[in-house]
Design an enzyme around this catalytic site. Structure first.
Site, PDB file in Angstrom:
ATOM      1  N   LEU A 159     -30.752  49.141   3.186  1.00 55.35           N
ATOM      2  CA  LEU A 159     -31.484  49.118   1.901  1.00 55.35           C
ATOM      3  C   LEU A 159     -32.412  50.572   1.953  1.00 55.35           C
ATOM      4  O   LEU A 159     -32.379  51.415   1.144  1.00 55.35           O
ATOM      5  CB  LEU A 159     -32.363  48.041   1.753  1.00 55.35           C
ATOM      6  CG  LEU A 159     -33.292  47.979   0.531  1.00 55.35           C
ATOM      7  CD1 LEU A 159     -32.374  48.359  -0.575  1.00 55.35           C
ATOM      8  CD2 LEU A 159     -34.020  46.701   0.496  1.00 55.35           C
ATOM      9  N   TYR A 160     -33.137  50.731   3.044  1.00 54.04           N
ATOM     10  CA  TYR A 160     -33.951  51.763   3.228  1.00 54.04           C
ATOM     11  C   TYR A 160     -33.429  52.995   3.102  1.00 54.04           C
ATOM     12  O   TYR A 160     -33.471  54.009   2.502  1.00 54.04           O
ATOM     13  CB  TYR A 160     -34.813  51.508   4.526  1.00 54.04           C
ATOM     14  CG  TYR A 160     -35.922  52.648   4.457  1.00 54.04           C
ATOM     15  CD1 TYR A 160     -37.014  52.868   3.701  1.00 54.04           C
ATOM     16  CD2 TYR A 160     -36.065  53.525   5.776  1.00 54.04           C
ATOM     17  CE1 TYR A 160     -37.927  53.676   3.921  1.00 54.04           C
ATOM     18  CE2 TYR A 160     -36.923  54.537   5.867  1.00 54.04           C
ATOM     19  CZ  TYR A 160     -37.987  54.557   4.788  1.00 54.04           C
ATOM     20  OH  TYR A 160     -38.743  55.659   4.935  1.00 54.04           O
ATOM     21  N   ALA A 161     -32.269  52.976   4.069  1.00 50.32           N
ATOM     22  CA  ALA A 161     -31.317  54.339   4.135  1.00 50.32           C
ATOM     23  C   ALA A 161     -30.710  54.740   3.046  1.00 50.32           C
ATOM     24  O   ALA A 161     -30.912  55.889   2.486  1.00 50.32           O
ATOM     25  CB  ALA A 161     -30.547  54.299   5.197  1.00 50.32           C
ATOM     26  N   SER A 163     -31.938  53.791  -0.143  1.00 46.94           N
ATOM     27  CA  SER A 163     -32.847  54.309  -1.187  1.00 46.94           C
ATOM     28  C   SER A 163     -33.252  56.032  -0.854  1.00 46.94           C
ATOM     29  O   SER A 163     -33.517  56.658  -1.850  1.00 46.94           O
ATOM     30  CB  SER A 163     -34.112  53.451  -1.185  1.00 46.94           C
ATOM     31  OG  SER A 163     -34.843  53.474  -0.148  1.00 46.94           O
TER      32      SER A 163
END
Length: 249
Positions: A159-161, A163
């Site tokens: 998810l972080y990557a 975004s």
């Protein structure tokens, strides 16, 4: 990566998420270069006020604004508030505010997905849109990404990557759209960086340091130096600057 001092005399900058870590270091670094600086915060009022005090001690104007980058009105509105508080103009936007949610793909709830995308993507887009409407030639939009856009060394960062990777496309598109107006857009990807959120002596720090070629965490000041360089650079746009100690090597 470090650079010599950029001359930012007379410039006005907004650093989102500027109450601590990379944001705070960036605000102070821009002020050392001569800029007046606004910082936003959500819960870190005390830290933001400390940054403001440091900037003012350097002889520059400063203001702290409470603004949640995940709220569309506040994300865009902070740009106008910062400009009005510091003389009616804005020359540099540093999109630093972000949230990091790590965990197995199958267990990430929709609420977390929405929150991460709201802050890390939509908030950056809206702030950049509002800033571009105010900037004149010489304007700078600088976004803080992550080394995980270059290399994801293990599970849990999907998810972080995702975004932060969206910010690469945004930056390149902004560079094309705003270049004719003399406004540049660039993105800086920090590697493991010693902050209160991810301290170099934390429980997971040793493994992160081993993933870098230099075998250590970076400092917030090292990232801020690159941001300050881009704030003063004329012929650099649409570029990714990796400040990761060789994490992607």
């Amino acid at each position: 990566m470090t650079f010599s001092n950029s001359d930012l005399s007379g410039k006005v900058a907004l650093v989102t998420g500027g109450s601590r870590g990379i944001g705070a270091a960036t605000a102070v670094r821009l002020a050392r270069g001569g800029a007046d600086v606004a910082v936003t915060y959500v819960r870190g009022k005390e830290g933001a006020e400390e940054v403001v005090g440091t900037v003012r001690a350097l002889g520059r104007r400063a203001v702290a604004l409470r603004a949640d980058s995940g709220d569309p009105e506040e994300a865009a509105g902070a740009v106008g508030l910062a400009a009005e508080a510091l003389g009616g103009r804005l020359d540099v936007l540093v999109n630093n505010a972000g949230v990091g949610v790590l965990g197995p793909l199958e267990s990430l709830p929709l609420a977390e997905v929405d929150r991460v995308l709201a802050v890390n993507v939509r908030g950056v887009f809206l702030a950049s849109q509002a800033a571009a409407a105010r900037m004149e030639s010489g304007g700078r939009i600088i976004t803080v990404g992550t080394c995980l856009t270059q290399r994801v060394p293990g599970p849990g960062g999907t998810l972080y990557a995702m975004s932060k990777s969206a910010l690469v496309g945004l930056t390149k598109a902004l560079a094309r759209e705003l270049g004719a107006r003399g406004i540049t857009a660039n993105v800086v990807h920090p590697g493991p960086t010693d902050t209160d959120m991810n301290p170099a002596d934390g429980p997971y720090a040793a493994g992160q340091a081993e993933l870098t070629a230099l075998g250590r965490f970076g400092t917030a000041a090292e990232v801020a130096s690159t941001v300050a360089y881009l704030a003063g650079a004329d012929y650099v746009t649409g570029a990714e600057f990796v400040v990761d100690g060789g994490h992607a090597a």
